[in-house]
Design a protein around this motif. Structure first.
Motif, mmCIF file in Angstrom:
data_model
loop_
_atom_site.group_PDB
_atom_site.id
_atom_site.type_symbol
_atom_site.label_atom_id
_atom_site.label_comp_id
_atom_site.label_asym_id
_atom_site.label_seq_id
_atom_site.Cartn_x
_atom_site.Cartn_y
_atom_site.Cartn_z
ATOM 1 N N THR A 138 -8.140 4.577 -3.136
ATOM 2 C CA THR A 138 -7.111 4.378 -2.117
ATOM 3 C C THR A 138 -7.737 4.294 -0.730
ATOM 4 O O THR A 138 -7.357 3.444 0.089
ATOM 5 N N TYR A 139 -8.699 5.173 -0.466
ATOM 6 C CA TYR A 139 -9.354 5.141 0.845
ATOM 7 C C TYR A 139 -10.079 3.814 1.043
ATOM 8 O O TYR A 139 -9.976 3.204 2.121
ATOM 9 N N TYR A 140 -10.834 3.367 0.045
ATOM 10 C CA TYR A 140 -11.544 2.087 0.170
ATOM 11 C C TYR A 140 -10.572 0.955 0.472
ATOM 12 O O TYR A 140 -10.806 0.097 1.344
ATOM 13 N N THR A 141 -9.441 0.946 -0.234
ATOM 14 C CA THR A 141 -8.440 -0.094 -0.035
ATOM 15 C C THR A 141 -7.889 -0.057 1.391
ATOM 16 O O THR A 141 -7.803 -1.089 2.081
ATOM 17 N N ALA A 142 -7.507 1.126 1.844
ATOM 18 C CA ALA A 142 -6.922 1.272 3.174
ATOM 19 C C ALA A 142 -7.934 0.954 4.267
ATOM 20 O O ALA A 142 -7.583 0.340 5.289
ATOM 21 N N TYR A 143 -9.183 1.357 4.070
ATOM 22 C CA TYR A 143 -10.238 1.060 5.047
ATOM 23 C C TYR A 143 -10.431 -0.452 5.164
ATOM 24 O O TYR A 143 -10.551 -0.997 6.275
ATOM 25 N N GLY A 144 -10.459 -1.132 4.034
ATOM 26 C CA GLY A 144 -10.618 -2.579 4.064
ATOM 27 C C GLY A 144 -9.493 -3.271 4.811
ATOM 28 O O GLY A 144 -9.723 -4.199 5.601
ATOM 29 N N LEU A 145 -8.276 -2.824 4.602
ATOM 30 C CA LEU A 145 -7.133 -3.413 5.293
ATOM 31 C C LEU A 145 -7.134 -3.072 6.777
ATOM 32 O O LEU A 145 -6.904 -3.941 7.629
ATOM 33 N N ALA A 146 -7.378 -1.795 7.098
ATOM 34 C CA ALA A 146 -7.308 -1.352 8.496
ATOM 35 C C ALA A 146 -8.404 -1.969 9.354
ATOM 36 O O ALA A 146 -8.220 -2.148 10.562
ATOM 37 N N THR A 147 -9.546 -2.296 8.733
ATOM 38 C CA THR A 147 -10.641 -2.914 9.478
ATOM 39 C C THR A 147 -10.623 -4.435 9.367
ATOM 40 O O THR A 147 -11.558 -5.109 9.794
ATOM 41 N N GLU A 148 -9.565 -4.960 8.754
ATOM 42 C CA GLU A 148 -9.346 -6.408 8.606
ATOM 43 C C GLU A 148 -10.429 -7.090 7.777
ATOM 44 O O GLU A 148 -10.655 -8.300 7.911
ATOM 45 N N GLN A 149 -11.065 -6.327 6.923
ATOM 46 C CA GLN A 149 -11.995 -6.927 5.966
ATOM 47 C C GLN A 149 -11.257 -7.366 4.697
ATOM 48 O O GLN A 149 -11.801 -8.104 3.880
ATOM 49 N N LEU A 150 -10.030 -6.881 4.533
ATOM 50 C CA LEU A 150 -9.098 -7.362 3.517
ATOM 51 C C LEU A 150 -7.831 -7.820 4.221
ATOM 52 O O LEU A 150 -7.378 -7.197 5.180
ATOM 53 N N LYS A 151 -7.236 -8.885 3.702
ATOM 54 C CA LYS A 151 -5.956 -9.347 4.238
ATOM 55 C C LYS A 151 -4.781 -8.738 3.480
ATOM 56 O O LYS A 151 -3.669 -8.686 3.990
ATOM 57 N N GLY A 152 -5.044 -8.315 2.240
ATOM 58 C CA GLY A 152 -3.972 -7.781 1.416
ATOM 59 C C GLY A 152 -3.264 -8.843 0.605
ATOM 60 O O GLY A 152 -2.111 -8.677 0.208
ATOM 61 N N GLU A 153 -3.961 -9.936 0.309
ATOM 62 C CA GLU A 153 -3.367 -11.040 -0.431
ATOM 63 C C GLU A 153 -3.646 -10.918 -1.922
ATOM 64 O O GLU A 153 -4.681 -10.398 -2.343
ATOM 65 N N VAL A 154 -2.712 -11.402 -2.725
ATOM 66 C CA VAL A 154 -2.920 -11.457 -4.172
ATOM 67 C C VAL A 154 -4.143 -12.311 -4.472
ATOM 68 O O VAL A 154 -4.313 -13.399 -3.922
ATOM 69 N N GLY A 155 -5.027 -11.806 -5.306
ATOM 70 C CA GLY A 155 -6.247 -12.511 -5.680
ATOM 71 C C GLY A 155 -7.483 -12.051 -4.950
ATOM 72 O O GLY A 155 -8.601 -12.361 -5.371
ATOM 73 N N GLU A 156 -7.316 -11.308 -3.852
ATOM 74 C CA GLU A 156 -8.475 -10.773 -3.136
ATOM 75 C C GLU A 156 -9.182 -9.722 -3.986
ATOM 76 O O GLU A 156 -8.538 -8.852 -4.581
ATOM 77 N N SER A 157 -10.500 -9.779 -4.007
ATOM 78 C CA SER A 157 -11.302 -8.816 -4.744
ATOM 79 C C SER A 157 -12.262 -8.107 -3.808
ATOM 80 O O SER A 157 -12.711 -8.685 -2.812
ATOM 81 N N PHE A 158 -12.567 -6.867 -4.117
ATOM 82 C CA PHE A 158 -13.487 -6.097 -3.288
ATOM 83 C C PHE A 158 -14.210 -5.067 -4.143
ATOM 84 O O PHE A 158 -13.789 -4.755 -5.264
ATOM 85 N N THR A 159 -15.319 -4.574 -3.592
ATOM 86 C CA THR A 159 -16.093 -3.546 -4.265
ATOM 87 C C THR A 159 -15.756 -2.192 -3.666
ATOM 88 O O THR A 159 -15.880 -1.997 -2.458
ATOM 89 N N ALA A 160 -15.335 -1.260 -4.528
ATOM 90 C CA ALA A 160 -14.979 0.086 -4.080
ATOM 91 C C ALA A 160 -16.096 1.057 -4.454
ATOM 92 O O ALA A 160 -15.958 1.892 -5.351
ATOM 93 N N GLY A 161 -17.221 0.929 -3.768
ATOM 94 C CA GLY A 161 -18.323 1.871 -3.946
ATOM 95 C C GLY A 161 -18.693 2.121 -5.388
ATOM 96 O O GLY A 161 -18.869 1.184 -6.178
ATOM 97 N N ARG A 162 -18.779 3.402 -5.761
ATOM 98 C CA ARG A 162 -19.223 3.808 -7.100
ATOM 99 C C ARG A 162 -18.254 3.397 -8.201
ATOM 100 O O ARG A 162 -18.621 3.385 -9.379
ATOM 101 N N MET A 163 -17.010 3.020 -7.820
ATOM 102 C CA MET A 163 -16.014 2.694 -8.835
ATOM 103 C C MET A 163 -16.022 1.229 -9.238
ATOM 104 O O MET A 163 -15.360 0.843 -10.205
#
Length: 345
Positions: free
Chosen positions: A285-310
Protein backbone atom coordinates in the motif's frame (compact mmCIF):
# COMPACT_ATOMS: atom_id res chain seq x y z
CA UNK A 1 14.76 -3.02 -43.28
CA UNK A 2 15.63 -5.42 -40.46
CA UNK A 3 15.47 -2.63 -37.92
CA UNK A 4 12.02 -1.58 -39.17
CA UNK A 5 10.77 -5.17 -38.76
CA UNK A 6 12.20 -5.25 -35.26
CA UNK A 7 10.47 -2.00 -34.38
CA UNK A 8 7.23 -3.31 -35.80
CA UNK A 9 7.49 -6.50 -33.75
CA UNK A 10 8.24 -4.51 -30.61
CA UNK A 11 5.23 -2.30 -31.20
CA UNK A 12 3.02 -5.30 -31.78
CA UNK A 13 4.19 -6.91 -28.56
CA UNK A 14 3.40 -3.72 -26.67
CA UNK A 15 -0.19 -3.65 -27.92
CA UNK A 16 -2.94 -5.14 -25.76
CA UNK A 17 -6.54 -5.85 -26.61
CA UNK A 18 -7.56 -2.33 -25.62
CA UNK A 19 -4.42 -0.29 -26.18
CA UNK A 20 -0.81 0.09 -25.19
CA UNK A 21 0.65 -1.87 -22.30
CA UNK A 22 2.32 0.42 -19.77
CA UNK A 23 6.02 -0.05 -19.16
CA UNK A 24 7.15 -1.38 -15.79
CA UNK A 25 7.89 1.50 -13.39
CA UNK A 26 10.62 1.37 -10.77
CA UNK A 27 10.11 4.23 -8.36
CA UNK A 28 12.79 6.79 -7.67
CA UNK A 29 13.23 7.10 -3.92
CA UNK A 30 14.13 10.16 -1.90
CA UNK A 31 11.18 12.32 -2.94
CA UNK A 32 9.64 14.34 -0.13
CA UNK A 33 5.99 13.52 0.45
CA UNK A 34 3.97 13.39 3.68
CA UNK A 35 1.66 10.40 3.98
CA UNK A 36 -1.00 9.14 6.40
CA UNK A 37 -1.80 5.51 7.21
CA UNK A 38 -5.40 5.52 8.47
CA UNK A 39 -6.70 2.19 9.87
CA UNK A 40 -10.30 1.50 10.83
CA UNK A 41 -9.24 2.31 14.38
CA UNK A 42 -6.22 1.94 16.62
CA UNK A 43 -5.37 -0.90 18.97
CA UNK A 44 -5.73 -3.86 16.57
CA UNK A 45 -2.65 -6.03 15.99
CA UNK A 46 -3.18 -6.50 12.24
CA UNK A 47 -3.25 -2.74 11.74
CA UNK A 48 -0.05 -2.40 13.78
CA UNK A 49 1.49 -4.99 11.46
CA UNK A 50 0.35 -3.01 8.41
CA UNK A 51 2.05 0.03 9.94
CA UNK A 52 5.27 -1.98 10.31
CA UNK A 53 5.12 -2.84 6.61
CA UNK A 54 4.45 0.76 5.61
CA UNK A 55 7.30 1.99 7.81
CA UNK A 56 9.61 -0.55 6.15
CA UNK A 57 8.69 0.79 2.70
CA UNK A 58 8.98 4.40 3.94
CA UNK A 59 12.58 3.77 5.01
CA UNK A 60 13.40 1.72 1.92
CA UNK A 61 12.25 4.51 -0.40
CA UNK A 62 14.22 7.04 1.66
CA UNK A 63 11.25 9.40 1.84
CA UNK A 64 12.28 12.45 3.92
CA UNK A 65 8.61 13.27 4.44
CA UNK A 66 6.54 12.14 7.43
CA UNK A 67 4.61 8.89 7.74
CA UNK A 68 1.76 9.39 10.21
CA UNK A 69 -0.11 6.42 11.69
CA UNK A 70 -3.35 7.87 13.06
CA UNK A 71 -6.81 6.49 13.62
CA UNK A 72 -9.99 6.91 15.62
CA UNK A 73 -11.22 4.91 18.59
CA UNK A 74 -13.47 1.90 17.96
CA UNK A 75 -16.44 3.78 19.40
CA UNK A 76 -15.94 6.73 17.04
CA UNK A 77 -14.62 4.97 13.98
CA UNK A 78 -16.92 6.33 11.27
CA UNK A 79 -16.92 9.99 12.33
CA UNK A 80 -13.26 9.75 13.32
CA UNK A 81 -12.14 8.45 9.94
CA UNK A 82 -14.08 11.18 8.14
CA UNK A 83 -12.52 13.83 10.39
CA UNK A 84 -8.99 12.52 9.87
CA UNK A 85 -9.51 12.36 6.09
CA UNK A 86 -10.73 15.96 6.09
CA UNK A 87 -7.87 17.16 8.28
CA UNK A 88 -5.28 15.33 6.17
CA UNK A 89 -6.46 17.14 3.06
CA UNK A 90 -6.35 20.58 4.70
CA UNK A 91 -2.84 19.81 5.99
CA UNK A 92 -1.68 19.10 2.45
CA UNK A 93 -0.83 15.45 2.95
CA UNK A 94 0.42 13.83 -0.24
CA UNK A 95 -1.52 10.62 0.30
CA UNK A 96 -3.96 9.03 2.71
CA UNK A 97 -3.90 5.23 2.94
CA UNK A 98 -7.33 4.24 4.25
CA UNK A 99 -8.75 1.00 5.62
CA UNK A 100 -12.34 2.13 5.33
CA UNK A 101 -14.83 1.51 8.12
CA UNK A 102 -17.28 4.25 7.11
CA UNK A 103 -18.83 2.77 3.98
CA UNK A 104 -19.76 5.38 1.38
CA UNK A 105 -20.14 7.98 4.13
CA UNK A 106 -16.46 8.80 3.73
CA UNK A 107 -16.73 9.41 -0.03
CA UNK A 108 -17.42 13.20 0.18
CA UNK A 109 -14.37 13.74 2.42
CA UNK A 110 -12.24 11.55 0.15
CA UNK A 111 -13.41 13.43 -2.95
CA UNK A 112 -12.57 16.73 -1.24
CA UNK A 113 -9.12 15.37 -0.37
CA UNK A 114 -8.52 14.45 -4.00
CA UNK A 115 -9.65 17.93 -4.98
CA UNK A 116 -6.91 19.32 -2.75
CA UNK A 117 -4.30 17.15 -4.44
CA UNK A 118 -4.19 14.33 -1.87
CA UNK A 119 -4.10 10.82 -3.35
CA UNK A 120 -6.42 8.34 -1.65
CA UNK A 121 -5.37 4.70 -1.64
CA UNK A 122 -7.59 2.23 0.18
CA UNK A 123 -6.33 -1.05 1.60
CA UNK A 124 -7.98 -3.92 3.48
CA UNK A 125 -11.43 -2.31 3.08
CA UNK A 126 -12.37 -0.07 0.10
CA UNK A 127 -14.94 2.64 -0.49
CA UNK A 128 -17.89 0.55 -1.73
CA UNK A 129 -18.77 2.93 -4.58
CA UNK A 130 -15.13 3.66 -5.41
CA UNK A 131 -15.84 7.42 -5.15
CA UNK A 132 -12.93 9.43 -3.81
CA UNK A 133 -10.56 6.48 -4.21
CA UNK A 134 -7.59 6.35 -6.59
CA UNK A 135 -7.02 2.63 -6.24
CA UNK A 136 -7.75 -0.17 -3.77
CA UNK A 137 -4.94 -2.49 -2.65
CA UNK A 138 -6.86 -5.74 -2.19
CA UNK A 139 -5.31 -8.34 0.07
CA UNK A 140 -6.91 -11.17 -1.92
CA UNK A 141 -9.77 -11.52 -4.39
CA UNK A 142 -12.90 -10.89 -2.34
CA UNK A 143 -14.90 -13.59 -4.13
CA UNK A 144 -12.31 -16.19 -3.25
CA UNK A 145 -12.59 -15.34 0.46
CA UNK A 146 -16.27 -16.23 0.38
CA UNK A 147 -15.52 -19.60 -1.19
CA UNK A 148 -12.77 -20.31 1.33
CA UNK A 149 -15.09 -19.53 4.24
CA UNK A 150 -17.80 -21.76 2.75
CA UNK A 151 -15.24 -24.54 2.27
CA UNK A 152 -13.98 -24.25 5.84
CA UNK A 153 -17.54 -24.42 7.17
CA UNK A 154 -18.22 -27.44 4.95
CA UNK A 155 -15.08 -29.16 6.21
CA UNK A 156 -15.78 -28.47 9.89
CA UNK A 157 -19.48 -29.45 9.69
CA UNK A 158 -18.87 -32.51 7.54
CA UNK A 159 -21.12 -30.93 4.92
CA UNK A 160 -24.18 -30.50 7.10
CA UNK A 161 -25.23 -28.22 9.96
CA UNK A 162 -25.93 -24.67 11.08
CA UNK A 163 -23.55 -21.73 10.74
CA UNK A 164 -23.74 -18.13 11.96
CA UNK A 165 -21.56 -15.15 11.06
CA UNK A 166 -19.98 -12.84 13.63
CA UNK A 167 -18.80 -9.81 11.64
CA UNK A 168 -17.14 -6.53 12.60
CA UNK A 169 -19.39 -3.52 11.90
CA UNK A 170 -22.34 -3.08 9.53
CA UNK A 171 -20.42 -0.42 7.56
CA UNK A 172 -17.22 -2.45 6.99
CA UNK A 173 -17.10 -2.75 3.19
CA UNK A 174 -14.64 -5.63 3.19
CA UNK A 175 -16.62 -7.69 5.72
CA UNK A 176 -19.87 -7.10 3.84
CA UNK A 177 -18.30 -8.12 0.52
CA UNK A 178 -16.83 -11.29 1.98
CA UNK A 179 -20.10 -12.29 3.61
CA UNK A 180 -22.00 -11.61 0.38
CA UNK A 181 -19.54 -13.72 -1.60
CA UNK A 182 -19.87 -16.53 0.97
CA UNK A 183 -23.67 -16.38 0.69
CA UNK A 184 -23.31 -16.64 -3.09
CA UNK A 185 -20.94 -19.61 -2.72
CA UNK A 186 -23.37 -21.36 -0.36
CA UNK A 187 -25.95 -21.50 -3.19
CA UNK A 188 -23.88 -24.22 -4.82
CA UNK A 189 -25.22 -27.76 -4.42
CA UNK A 190 -22.04 -28.73 -2.57
CA UNK A 191 -23.19 -26.65 0.41
CA UNK A 192 -26.87 -27.65 0.33
CA UNK A 193 -26.61 -29.16 3.82
CA UNK A 194 -25.31 -25.94 5.44
CA UNK A 195 -27.80 -23.45 6.87
CA UNK A 196 -26.72 -19.86 7.52
CA UNK A 197 -28.95 -18.93 10.46
CA UNK A 198 -27.81 -15.41 11.37
CA UNK A 199 -25.36 -12.54 10.83
CA UNK A 200 -24.46 -10.46 13.88
CA UNK A 201 -21.92 -7.71 14.61
CA UNK A 202 -19.38 -7.41 17.40
CA UNK A 203 -18.14 -3.93 16.41
CA UNK A 204 -14.58 -5.33 16.27
CA UNK A 205 -14.44 -5.05 20.04
CA UNK A 206 -13.37 -8.12 22.01
CA UNK A 207 -15.96 -7.93 24.81
CA UNK A 208 -18.87 -7.17 22.48
CA UNK A 209 -17.82 -9.98 20.12
CA UNK A 210 -17.41 -12.40 23.04
CA UNK A 211 -20.95 -11.71 24.22
CA UNK A 212 -22.40 -11.86 20.70
CA UNK A 213 -20.86 -15.31 20.26
CA UNK A 214 -22.45 -16.59 23.45
CA UNK A 215 -25.79 -15.09 22.44
CA UNK A 216 -25.64 -17.00 19.16
CA UNK A 217 -25.17 -20.28 21.01
CA UNK A 218 -28.10 -19.49 23.29
CA UNK A 219 -30.34 -18.55 20.38
CA UNK A 220 -29.41 -21.49 18.14
CA UNK A 221 -28.98 -24.69 20.18
CA UNK A 222 -27.98 -26.68 17.08
CA UNK A 223 -25.34 -24.20 15.94
CA UNK A 224 -22.19 -25.92 14.68
CA UNK A 225 -19.90 -23.14 13.45
CA UNK A 226 -19.41 -19.44 14.17
CA UNK A 227 -17.73 -17.93 11.10
CA UNK A 228 -15.98 -14.65 11.96
CA UNK A 229 -14.21 -12.81 9.11
CA UNK A 230 -12.42 -10.47 11.55
CA UNK A 231 -9.35 -11.12 13.68
CA UNK A 232 -10.99 -9.57 16.75
CA UNK A 233 -14.21 -11.52 16.36
CA UNK A 234 -12.67 -14.92 15.70
CA UNK A 235 -10.39 -14.73 18.75
CA UNK A 236 -13.20 -13.50 20.99
CA UNK A 237 -15.59 -16.21 19.77
CA UNK A 238 -12.97 -18.93 20.26
CA UNK A 239 -12.29 -17.70 23.79
CA UNK A 240 -16.01 -17.66 24.55
CA UNK A 241 -16.42 -21.25 23.38
CA UNK A 242 -13.36 -22.35 25.34
CA UNK A 243 -14.38 -20.53 28.52
CA UNK A 244 -17.85 -22.10 28.43
CA UNK A 245 -16.60 -25.59 27.55
CA UNK A 246 -18.43 -25.52 24.22
CA UNK A 247 -15.60 -26.32 21.80
CA UNK A 248 -16.91 -29.85 21.20
CA UNK A 249 -20.32 -28.44 20.30
CA UNK A 250 -19.55 -25.20 18.43
CA UNK A 251 -16.42 -24.63 16.34
CA UNK A 252 -15.04 -21.27 15.32
CA UNK A 253 -13.56 -20.33 11.94
CA UNK A 254 -12.97 -17.28 9.75
CA UNK A 255 -10.03 -14.90 9.42
CA UNK A 256 -7.48 -14.75 12.22
CA UNK A 257 -3.84 -14.27 13.17
CA UNK A 258 -1.87 -17.46 13.80
CA UNK A 259 -0.18 -15.91 16.84
CA UNK A 260 -3.59 -15.19 18.38
CA UNK A 261 -5.32 -18.40 17.29
CA UNK A 262 -2.68 -21.09 17.76
CA UNK A 263 -3.87 -22.28 21.18
CA UNK A 264 -7.51 -22.44 20.07
CA UNK A 265 -6.58 -24.39 16.95
CA UNK A 266 -4.43 -26.89 18.81
CA UNK A 267 -7.25 -27.44 21.35
CA UNK A 268 -9.82 -28.00 18.61
CA UNK A 269 -11.91 -24.87 19.18
CA UNK A 270 -10.90 -23.34 15.84
CA UNK A 271 -9.78 -26.22 13.61
CA UNK A 272 -9.45 -24.12 10.44
CA UNK A 273 -9.05 -20.41 9.71
CA UNK A 274 -7.37 -18.27 7.07
CA UNK A 275 -5.48 -14.99 6.63
CA UNK A 276 -2.86 -13.10 4.62
CA UNK A 277 0.21 -11.09 5.67
CA UNK A 278 -0.74 -7.61 6.90
CA UNK A 279 2.90 -6.45 6.91
CA UNK A 280 3.03 -7.15 3.19
CA UNK A 281 -0.29 -5.36 2.74
CA UNK A 282 1.01 -2.22 4.47
CA UNK A 283 4.25 -2.40 2.47
CA UNK A 284 2.50 -2.73 -0.90
CA UNK A 285 0.00 0.00 0.00
CA UNK A 286 2.81 2.41 0.85
CA UNK A 287 4.61 1.71 -2.44
CA UNK A 288 1.37 2.32 -4.34
CA UNK A 289 0.58 5.56 -2.52
CA UNK A 290 4.17 6.83 -2.85
CA UNK A 291 4.09 6.22 -6.59
CA UNK A 292 0.85 8.14 -6.97
CA UNK A 293 1.77 11.00 -4.62
CA UNK A 294 5.11 11.55 -6.38
CA UNK A 295 3.42 11.33 -9.81
CA UNK A 296 5.49 8.34 -10.83
CA UNK A 297 2.16 6.51 -11.24
CA UNK A 298 -0.93 8.01 -12.85
CA UNK A 299 -3.29 5.42 -11.40
CA UNK A 300 -4.46 4.10 -14.76
CA UNK A 301 -5.63 0.58 -15.51
CA UNK A 302 -2.72 -1.37 -17.01
CA UNK A 303 0.06 0.52 -15.24
CA UNK A 304 2.67 -1.78 -13.72
CA UNK A 305 5.28 -1.06 -11.08
CA UNK A 306 7.83 -2.78 -8.89
CA UNK A 307 7.03 -2.82 -5.17
CA UNK A 308 10.46 -3.49 -3.70
CA UNK A 309 10.89 -6.96 -2.18
CA UNK A 310 7.34 -7.96 -3.16
CA UNK A 311 7.92 -7.74 -6.90
CA UNK A 312 5.71 -6.50 -9.73
CA UNK A 313 2.05 -5.45 -9.62
CA UNK A 314 -0.46 -4.06 -12.13
CA UNK A 315 -3.44 -1.78 -11.67
CA UNK A 316 -6.58 -3.49 -12.95
CA UNK A 317 -10.32 -2.97 -13.01
CA UNK A 318 -11.99 -4.13 -9.81
CA UNK A 319 -14.37 -6.92 -10.86
CA UNK A 320 -16.55 -6.38 -7.81
CA UNK A 321 -16.94 -2.60 -8.14
CA UNK A 322 -17.67 -1.27 -11.64
CA UNK A 323 -15.55 1.76 -12.45
CA UNK A 324 -13.17 1.20 -9.53
CA UNK A 325 -9.57 0.02 -9.73
CA UNK A 326 -7.56 -2.39 -7.64
CA UNK A 327 -4.15 -3.95 -7.14
CA UNK A 328 -4.39 -7.59 -6.11
CA UNK A 329 -1.84 -8.76 -3.55
CA UNK A 330 -2.56 -12.36 -2.52
CA UNK A 331 -2.21 -15.05 -1.47
CA UNK A 332 -3.91 -16.16 1.73
CA UNK A 333 -3.22 -19.30 3.77
CA UNK A 334 -5.59 -21.73 5.46
CA UNK A 335 -4.24 -22.64 8.90
CA UNK A 336 -4.83 -25.92 10.70
CA UNK A 337 -3.10 -27.82 13.48
CA UNK A 338 -0.52 -28.91 10.91
CA UNK A 339 0.86 -25.44 10.10
CA UNK A 340 -0.41 -22.95 12.68
CA UNK A 341 2.38 -23.42 15.22
CA UNK A 342 5.10 -22.67 12.67
CA UNK A 343 3.19 -19.61 11.42
CA UNK A 344 2.66 -18.31 14.96
CA UNK A 345 6.39 -18.03 15.67
Amino acid sequence: MKSLKTLGLTAALMMGGTGLVHAQTVFEGGRDVDMVLLPKFLGILVFDQAHEGAAEAHAELNNPGELLFVGPTPENSVAGQIEIMTTSATQGQGAVMLSNNAGDQIAPAALAAQGNGTRVVTWDSPVPSGEGEDVFVAQVDFGSIGTVMADMAHSILGGEGQMAVLSATPDAANQNSWIASMQEALKDEKYAGIELVDIVYGDDQAEVSYNRALSLVDQYPDLGVIMSPTTVGIQAAAKAMQDEGLCDQVKVSGLGLPSEMVSYTMRGCAPEFALWDFRDLGYLTYYTAYGLATEQLKGEVGESFTAGRMGDYTIEEDPGRPGAKRILMGPFTVFTSENVEAAAK
